[in-house]
Design an enzyme around this catalytic site. Structure first.
Site, PDB file in Angstrom:
ATOM      1  N   GLY A   1     -10.838  49.357  43.497  1.00 56.70           N
ATOM      2  CA  GLY A   1      -9.984  49.789  42.409  1.00 56.70           C
ATOM      3  C   GLY A   1     -10.403  49.276  41.051  1.00 56.70           C
ATOM      4  N   ILE A   2      -9.405  48.895  40.252  1.00 54.79           N
ATOM      5  CA  ILE A   2      -9.630  48.470  38.880  1.00 54.79           C
ATOM      6  C   ILE A   2     -10.460  47.190  38.832  1.00 54.79           C
ATOM      7  CG2 ILE A   2      -8.461  47.669  36.792  1.00 54.79           C
ATOM      8  CD1 ILE A   2      -6.107  49.513  37.661  1.00 54.79           C
ATOM      9  N   GLY A   3     -10.205  46.265  39.750  1.00 51.01           N
ATOM     10  CA  GLY A   3     -10.969  45.023  39.768  1.00 51.01           C
ATOM     11  C   GLY A   3     -12.446  45.256  40.012  1.00 51.01           C
TER      12      GLY A   3
ATOM     13  N   GLY B   1      -9.208  40.210  43.034  1.00 54.65           N
ATOM     14  CA  GLY B   1      -9.018  41.558  43.553  1.00 54.65           C
ATOM     15  C   GLY B   1     -10.130  42.495  43.174  1.00 54.65           C
ATOM     16  N   ALA B   2     -11.363  42.014  43.209  1.00 52.77           N
ATOM     17  CA  ALA B   2     -12.507  42.792  42.720  1.00 52.77           C
ATOM     18  C   ALA B   2     -13.208  43.592  43.806  1.00 52.77           C
ATOM     19  CB  ALA B   2     -13.512  41.858  42.048  1.00 52.77           C
TER      20      ALA B   2
ATOM     21  N   TYR C   1       9.131  44.249  41.797  1.00 56.41           N
ATOM     22  CA  TYR C   1       7.775  44.480  41.293  1.00 56.41           C
ATOM     23  C   TYR C   1       7.757  44.360  39.772  1.00 56.41           C
ATOM     24  CZ  TYR C   1       3.406  46.775  40.054  1.00 56.41           C
ATOM     25  OH  TYR C   1       2.187  47.062  39.509  1.00 56.41           O
TER      26      TYR C   1
ATOM     27  N   SER D   1       1.754  45.561  33.667  1.00 52.81           N
ATOM     28  CA  SER D   1       2.002  46.936  34.089  1.00 52.81           C
ATOM     29  C   SER D   1       3.062  47.563  33.203  1.00 52.81           C
ATOM     30  CB  SER D   1       2.476  46.955  35.550  1.00 52.81           C
ATOM     31  OG  SER D   1       2.982  48.216  35.925  1.00 52.81           O
TER      32      SER D   1
END
Length: 321
Positions: free
Chosen positions: A24-26, A20-21, A171, A144
Site C-alpha cells: 500500500g501507501i507505505g 507498514g512498508a 478509528y 486520516s
C-alpha cells in the site's frame, strides 16, 4: 506545477524508517525514497513480506520486524534499529489498522488506539535520540480524513475498551490522536531546540489493504463499488507523506493532504483539520496519557545544528518562503 515525486530531492546519505512498508501507501513511500538514494528500513509485522517488498523496491533497504500491537515488539524493533544505525533522518509513522479482527492488542489496549497511536508514540520515543541532532530530520505521522469522526475524548478506560473493533468513532479517535501527537511533538521539538521537525499527512481516500477488515454495515457500500470509483491508487495516496518528509519548504507542524474532491484525491498541499485536533491542552493530556500507558517517556536533546538563514513562514500553509 502540482507537487509530484519529481519534486522529491536527492536523499543520498539519509536513512529513513517507514512502518507498514510491505504494501500500500507505505510500500510506495519506501519505493520513492529508495529510488532517490535513501537507505530505507521497512518496519513491518511480517518480516518475510518486508523482505519481499525490499527485494521489489531495490536500492539500499533492510527489513525489521515490528508489530505495533505489542509494546515488546516495538521495543525490540527500536533496539534492532539502534544496534544497526547511529542516526535516523526520517521516521514515517505510516502503518495502521481499521476495523481489525481483534478487539484488543497484546497489551490490552483498544486495537485502533493501541496500534495506530500508542505503538507509534512508543516507537518514536525510543528512537528519538537518533534524530534530534540530525539536521533536516523529520517525523511524519500519517493521520486520516476520519480524524473528524474522533468523538468522545481520550482516557485510560476508553484506551482499554473492547467495544471499538467495528467502531468508526474508535478509528477516528486513533487518527485524531495521530494528528494531535504530531502537533504536540512539534511543540516539544521547538521548545527543546531540536533539529527535528514533526509533520502530519493524510492520504485522502485510497483503495489499500486497510479496507480489508470488517467494516460496519453502513460503510460496506463505500468499501465496495464506491471505493473503486472515488479512491486514488496507492502511489498517489503516498504523495502527502512524501511531501511532508522531503519538501524543504514544509514547516514543522504542517498537515498535508490531497487538495481535490474534499481532500479525497489529487496533488498534496495544506490540509484542513478539526477544531479538536488543535486543542493544545488536549494534546498535552493525550501526551501524558500515552507516556503513562506505554511506559515510554521522551528525553529531548536541547542541542541543534546551526540554524539556516531565517525564512518567512506563510501563516496559511506553514511553508517557508
Amino acid at each position: 506545477m502540482a507537487w509530484s515525486t519529481a519534486h522529491v530531492p536527492d536523499q543520498s546519505g539519509r536513512t529513513a524508517l517507514v512502518t507498514g512498508a510491505s504494501g500500500g501507501i507505505g510500500l510506495e513511500t519506501a519505493r520513492v525514497l529508495a529510488a532517490r538514494g535513501a537507505h530505507v528500513v521497512l518496519a513491518c509485522r511480517s518480516v518475510e513480506r518486508a523482505r519481499a517488498a525490499a527485494a521489489r523496491i531495490g536500492g539500499s533497504t533492510e527489513a525489521v520486524p515490528l508489530d505495533l500491537a505489542s509494546l515488546d515488539s516495538v521495543r525490540d524493533a527500536a533496539a534492532e534499529v539502534r544496534g544497526r544505525h547511529d542516526r535516523l533522518d526520517l521516521l514515517i509513522n505510516n502503518a495502521g489498522v481499521m476495523f481489525p479482527p481483534d478487539a484488543r492488542t497484546e497489551d490490552g489496549f483498544e486495537t485502533h488506539f493501541g496500534v495506530n497511536h500508542l505503538g507509534h508514540f512508543a516507537l518514536t520515543g525510543l528512537l528519538l535520540d537518533l534524530m534530534t541532532r540530525v539536521p533536516g530530520s523529520r517525523v511524519v505521522t500519517v493521520a486520516s480524513l476520519a480524524h473528524r469522526a474522533g468523538f468522545g475524548g481520550f482516557g485510560a478506560e476508553r484506551a482499554r475498551s473492547a467495544t471499538g473493533r467495528r467502531s468508526v468513532a474508535a478509528y477516528g479517535r486513533s487518527k485524531l490522536a495521530n494528528l494531535m501527537f504530531a502537533r504536540e511533538l512539534q511543540r516539544r521539538f521547538a521548545a527543546a531546540g531540536a533539529a527535528t521537525l514533526s509533520l502530519a499527512a493524510h492520504p485522502g481516500l485510497s483503495a489499500t489493504g486497510l479496507w480489508h477488515g470488517d467494516p460496519p454495515a453502513l460503510l460496506r457500500p463505500v468499501a465496495g463499488a464506491g471505493l473503486r470509483l472515488l479512491a486514488q491508487p496507492a502511489d498517489r495516496a503516498a504523495l502527502p507523506s512524501l511531501r511532508a518528509a522531503t519538501d524543504p519548504r514544509a514547516a514543522g507542524g504542517a498537515y498535508l493532504g490531497p487538495r481535490n474532491r474534499f481532500e479525497s484525491r489529487g496533488a498534496p498541499g495544506p490540509a484542513r483539520s478539526s477544531r479538536a485536533s488543535g486543542d493544545a491542552a488536549a494534546q498535552a493530556r493525550l501526551w501524558d496519557l500515552s507516556e503513562e500507558l506505554t511506559g515510554v517517556r521522551y528525553a529531548f536533546t536541547p542541542e541543534r545544528a546551526e540554524d539556516p538563514p531565517a525564512a518567512a513562514v506563510c501563516p496559511v500553509t506553514g511553508a517557508r518562503g
